[in-house]
Design an enzyme around this catalytic site. Structure first.
Site, PDB file in Angstrom:
ATOM      1  CB  CYS A 108       4.467   4.530   1.011  1.00 29.83           C
ATOM      2  SG  CYS A 108       2.996   5.365   0.450  1.00 29.83           S
ATOM      3  CG  HIS A 155       8.005   6.778  -0.032  1.00 27.64           C
ATOM      4  ND1 HIS A 155       7.404   6.418  -1.224  1.00 27.64           N
ATOM      5  CD2 HIS A 155       7.026   7.359   0.725  1.00 27.64           C
ATOM      6  CE1 HIS A 155       6.130   6.759  -1.170  1.00 27.64           C
ATOM      7  NE2 HIS A 155       5.876   7.329  -0.013  1.00 27.64           N
ATOM      8  CG  ASN A 190       3.736   9.013  -2.724  1.00 29.79           C
ATOM      9  OD1 ASN A 190       3.963   7.825  -2.924  1.00 29.79           O
ATOM     10  ND2 ASN A 190       3.503   9.507  -1.522  1.00 29.79           N
TER      11      ASN A 190
END
Ligand code: UT7
Length: 335
Positions: A117, A257, A287
């Site tokens: 990520c 994020h 996500n």
């Protein structure tokens, strides 16, 4: 090579998400869960998922085309492609797949960054070095993921969290001497690799001893990830600002994020940022791994929640464990 370091300009940004929406209520058809449980722990209400033949390559192509257009360029202007993918549908270079899809008429270097990520920030960091040295002029960074194809949809502790999507940035040489990357930093600690994993074990040759083959599915210790990130990220982001000679007052937006709203709030509180400076869209997309920061940025600008001619703090973390942050200038016309 340039005699002097060349500054970088962020020229264009773009994003793309699948049309198919899967809500928390929809997930109750798969396992025992509830909208209340998921929303209160994560801030997620729904996510977009690829369906049928659609993959991260399609999403990445669309995001890249949007970013190139915003940059006022054509695909043939791109001379390096960096793809960041956490759940690649093609392990032998998503970057090459994007090259093909964009129809670039010449061979250009294309490679993938495996930093989960944090991939977008890793990609931006590499691009900064490449631009500064004069090696490349126009670099496309595409962060694209179809996590949903690599999740264990019987694991309710992990599969609730993720969505699919892509975001892209075109960066180029700044002609006015102003660098749009005010600060950038990336980190990793492999000792925490057990917190999130996605094995691609393969099989040994039949002539040799066989190893155990684990399924190629995302496995996450959610509580462990939460504890690790809550401990390191707020201080890390605070230090990034301090080391750059800045304070949170100098930041117009934090674009983190989109992993879990509670982690985002922990960073926000540490920096003392008001809510309207924090860009979140986790409620609608979940996500989306490496794509989550550029999606939040590009969508924020598109919807008018992020005004241009501003300064943004990007921060993220992911499997590895990896983490990183960047302080960037958002100029007019990038989106
Ligand atoms: O970019 C990727 C980074 N990853 C992350 O940022 C993950 C960070 N971690 C988290 O967001 C949270 O840990 C989760 C949202 C994933 C899980 O929340 P939690 O509060 O840590 O739950 P847990 O895994 O500790 O489970 C608590 C309880 C368990 O039941 P018992 O053993 O206490 O009876 C689970 O079985 O909740 C149960 N549970 C669920 N219940 C309803 C786990 N998942 C679910 C679910 N619905 N979906």
């Amino acid at each position: 090579m340039a005699d002097k370091l060349i500054p970088l300009r962020i020229a264009g940004i773009g994003y793309s998400v699948p049309d198919t929406v899967v809500t928390n209520d929809d997930l109750t058809k798969l396992y025992e869960t509830s909208d209340e449980w998921i929303y209160s722990r994560t801030g997620i209400k729904e996510r977009r998922l690829v369906s049928g033949e659609e993959t991260a390559i399609d999403l990445g192509e669309r995001a890249a085309k949007n970013a190139i257009k915003k940059a006022g360029m054509t695909p043939d202007d791109i001379d390096l492609i960096i793809a960041a993918s956490t759940a690649p549908i093609e392990v032998y270079s998503m970057g090459c797949q994007i090259h093909k899809r964009l129809g670039i008429s010449k061979p250009v270097p294309a490679f993938d960054v495996a930093a989960a990520c944090t991939g977008l920030i890793y990609g931006l960091s590499i691009a900064k070095g490449m631009i500064a040295s004069g090696m490349y002029k126009n670099i496309l960074i595409v962060a694209t993921d179809n996590n949903s194809k690599l999740l264990d949809w019987t694991d309710r502790g992990t599969s609730i969290l993720f969505g699919d999507g892509a975001g892209a940035l075109v960066v180029t040489q700044a002609e006015d001497g102003e660098d749009d990357i005010i600060a950038i930093d990336i980190k990793s600690d492999g000792n925490y690799d057990h917190l999130i994993s996605l094995p691609f074990d393969g099989k040994n040759c039949p002539l040799v001893e066989q190893a155990e083959v684990k399924p190629s599915l995302i496995k996450m210790n959610g509580r462990g990830v939460y504890a690790f990130v809550a401990k390191i990220l707020p201080k890390y982001v605070e230090d990034l600002l301090k080391n750059s000679g800045l304070t949170s007052e100098d930041i117009d937006y934090m674009i983190p994020h989109q992993a879990n709203i509670r982690i985002i709030q922990a960073v926000q509180e540490r920096l003392g940022l008001p809510e309207d400076k924090v860009v979140t869209n986790i409620k609608y997309y979940g996500n989306t791994s490496a794509a989550s920061i550029p999606i939040a940025l590009a969508e924020g600008v598109e919807k008018g929640n992020v005004k241009l001619n501003s300064t943004a703090l990007l921060c993220g973390f992911g499997a590895g464990m990896t983490w990183g942050g960047a302080i960037i200038r958002l100029r007019d016309g990038i989106c």
